[in-house]
Design a protein around this motif. Structure first.
Motif, short mmCIF file in Angstrom:
data_model
loop_
_atom_site.label_atom_id
_atom_site.label_comp_id
_atom_site.label_asym_id
_atom_site.label_seq_id
_atom_site.Cartn_x
_atom_site.Cartn_y
_atom_site.Cartn_z
N ALA A 69 0.83 -1.21 0.00
CA ALA A 69 0.00 0.00 0.00
C ALA A 69 0.86 1.26 0.00
CB ALA A 69 -0.94 -0.01 1.20
N VAL A 70 1.93 1.26 0.77
CA VAL A 70 2.84 2.41 0.80
C VAL A 70 3.49 2.60 -0.57
CG1 VAL A 70 5.02 3.26 1.76
CG2 VAL A 70 3.25 2.36 3.28
N GLU A 72 2.31 1.69 -3.49
CA GLU A 72 1.29 2.20 -4.42
C GLU A 72 1.03 3.68 -4.20
OE1 GLU A 72 -3.45 1.59 -5.37
OE2 GLU A 72 -2.37 -0.05 -4.41
N CYS A 73 0.90 4.09 -2.96
CA CYS A 73 0.66 5.50 -2.64
C CYS A 73 1.84 6.36 -3.10
CB CYS A 73 0.44 5.65 -1.14
SG CYS A 73 0.11 7.34 -0.61
N ALA A 74 3.05 5.92 -2.81
CA ALA A 74 4.23 6.68 -3.19
C ALA A 74 4.37 6.77 -4.71
CB ALA A 74 5.48 6.06 -2.58
N LYS A 76 1.90 6.67 -6.91
CA LYS A 76 0.89 7.61 -7.39
C LYS A 76 1.31 9.05 -7.11
CE LYS A 76 -3.09 4.53 -7.00
NZ LYS A 76 -4.34 4.24 -6.26
N LEU A 77 1.85 9.29 -5.94
CA LEU A 77 2.31 10.64 -5.60
C LEU A 77 3.43 11.07 -6.56
CD1 LEU A 77 2.29 13.12 -3.79
CD2 LEU A 77 3.85 11.89 -2.25
#
Length: 88
Positions: A69-70, A72-74, A76-77
């Motif tokens: 999850a981290v 994926e979030c990173a 996308k950011l």
């Protein structure tokens, strides 16, 4: 020359194995964890070991999902930053 996307796809880049996450401090912690795990395992009864193994398996899966999850979030950011940079 292959693109970064191709390198990711073909697993030539593996972010979770990045040297930054395998620092000397982290390697030392892994050693401590291993030593404490062995000491704990020696002190547990058979039933306690089974319970602890179930706990450990659940914790490992939770950490795996959290790391994904981290990432994926990173990712996308990072893409949002790139898009904003290229469109301004």
């Amino acid at each position: 020359m292959s693109s970064i996307i191709q390198k990711l796809w073909h697993r030539n880049i593996i972010p979770q194995e990045d040297g930054k996450t395998n620092s000397s401090k982290m390697k030392a912690l892994i050693g401590y964890i291993s030593r404490h795990y062995e000491n704990l395992e020696k002190s547990l009864s058979v039933e306690q070991k089974e319970i602890f193994e179930k706990f450990y398996d659940c914790w490992s899966e939770y950490m795996r999902l959290g790391k994904a999850a981290v990432f994926e979030c990173a990712f996308k950011l990072g893409m949002q930053l790139a898009i904003e940079t290229l469109t301004e």
